[in-house]
Scaffold this active site. Structure first.
Site, PDB file in Angstrom:
ATOM      1  N   ASP A   1       0.824  -1.210   0.000  1.00 37.61           N
ATOM      2  CA  ASP A   1       0.000   0.000   0.000  1.00 37.61           C
ATOM      3  C   ASP A   1       0.854   1.254   0.000  1.00 37.61           C
ATOM      4  O   ASP A   1       2.035   1.239   0.382  1.00 37.61           O
ATOM      5  CB  ASP A   1      -0.983   0.010   1.177  1.00 37.61           C
TER       6      ASP A   1
ATOM      7  N   GLU B   1       0.060  -1.346   5.642  1.00 34.24           N
ATOM      8  CA  GLU B   1       1.157  -0.909   6.508  1.00 34.24           C
ATOM      9  C   GLU B   1       1.032   0.565   6.841  1.00 34.24           C
ATOM     10  O   GLU B   1       1.303   0.990   7.973  1.00 34.24           O
ATOM     11  CB  GLU B   1       2.498  -1.186   5.818  1.00 34.24           C
TER      12      GLU B   1
END
Length: 387
Positions: free
Chosen positions: A77, A139
């Site tokens: 991400d 994350e």
């Protein structure tokens, strides 16, 4: 490094950047692509989906079914580009003057691109110990995806021993960082005219002693720092970043909410601070219920990422220093998934291409030379795993 590996890494980065994997979006298209690439080379692949199925971690393994391998860890991400003054298309890799621009180029799709570039060599190598590739989701919003993947890896038949987290460190060896622990406190009181304080309970007023408790804990964290702390600032931090509540000055507030963010050092105990806050919240709730029986106070943990502590004679640090030639000592104040791996008994180091100064910025970039160094690092790692 051979020109072909670097060229392949740049080509892979072109592909990865084009996937808009902002944390609010699904990452499945990127996972589909990476899984197909790795499985096509013979990797054993396993997806660990999110609860809603919109996202997934990917764990892939090359090499023999034996313990003692290395994990190459990254997240898929990226942070949003909303409102940032980009001068290039954030979702199309743009090369200028030896720099590659695009969202996620340094944080941290550059590392994943290098892994994909070296994957054919990893697949063809006579590995004596396996190479694991672990790519997580979410994350950037609290390291939410990695724990389930780490648990599954450690519960599996083949247990690795070393982890390289490829966050941007300019390919320097980082051996410790602070953690991340955030809480949201919500109070529900009872509205009444501000002159009739015994007819209600002001949620905002009752939030104050809870915030004061956290202010006091922040000061205690300052005092707890050892004189030789390597961090900047040298102590853990605790801040209150959001406060909401109230309707008007002459109304006892029905609701109040505030959020706090802690960046604990390895010696801090965020769970103890949480326990103290919950005990204080219970006291406040009891006091509110004297005049408002329906009143409530809740404490919600939004993120809990352990700090990454220095390891004495750590195997991961030794490996990274061997591969980079970097013998200096570095710690950072930002967080990664390293502490989550370390909490499961694995030896961990943080080392990856790009600079943290470019992470999350408009016109984010990674230098081509950094990708080259990362490819060399991974190429040498394959050689170590063949011995």
């Amino acid at each position: 490094m051979t020109h072909s590996a670097l060229s392949s890494a740049i080509a892979e980065l072109h592909t990865l950047v084009a996937f808009d994997t902002t944390s609010r979006n699904s990452n499945l298209e990127l996972i589909d692509y990476v899984e197909a690439r790795l499985a096509g080379l013979g990797a054993r692949c396993d997806r660990i989906p999110s609860e809603d199925g919109r996202k997934a971690n990917l764990h892939a393994v090359f090499g023999p079914q034996v313990d003692g391998g290395v994990i190459l860890s990254g997240h898929t991400d990226v942070v949003p580009v909303d409102g940032q003054p980009w001068t290039t298309d954030p979702w199309a890799l743009t090369e200028k003057d030896g720099l590659l621009y695009g969202r996620g180029t340094c944080d941290m799709k550059g590392f994943s691109a290098c892994i994909l570039a070296l994957a054919p060599k990893i697949a063809a190598a006579d590995l004596k110990r396996p190479v694991h590739i672990a790519l997580s989701y979410d994350e950037e919003v609290g390291c939410l995806g990695a724990p389930a993947m780490i648990d599954e890896i450690m519960a599996g038949p083949v247990k690795p021993s070393v982890v390289v987290v490829g966050e941007p460190t300019d390919m320097k060896v980082v051996t410790a960082h602070k953690g991340l622990f955030s809480m949201v406190v919500k109070l529900r009181g009872k509205e009444a005219h501000s002159s009739l304080v015994n007819d209600g309970a002001c949620a905002v007023t009752h939030a104050v002693p809870l915030m004061q408790y956290l202010v006091e804990q922040a000061e205690a964290m300052k005092l707890a720092a050892p004189d030789n702390s390597p961090f900047d600032p040298p102590h853990g931090t605790l801040t209150i970043g959001e406060v909401k509540g109230g309707t008007a000055l002459n109304i006892l507030a029905l609701d109040a909410e505030f959020g706090s963010l802690m960046r604990p050092c390895p010696w801090d105990d965020p769970q103890a601070i949480e326990a103290g806050l919950r005990a204080k919240a219970a006291e406040v709730e009891a006091k509110m219920r004297v005049t408002a029986p329906e009143a409530s106070v809740s404490v919600e943990i939004r993120s809990s990422v352990p700090a990454f502590a220095p390891e004495q004679e750590g195997a991961a640090e030794r490996l990274a220093r061997q591969l980079t030639g970097d013998n200096s000592t570095r710690v950072v104040s930002y967080g990664t998934e390293a502490g989550q791996f370390q909490a499961k008994g694995l030896s961990v180091v943080v080392c990856g291409p790009g600079s943290i100064e470019q992470a999350h910025q408009p016109d984010e970039f990674v230098a081509i030379d950094q990708l080259d160094q990362c490819c060399v690092f991974l190429d040498k790692m394959v050689g170590v795993m063949e011995r």
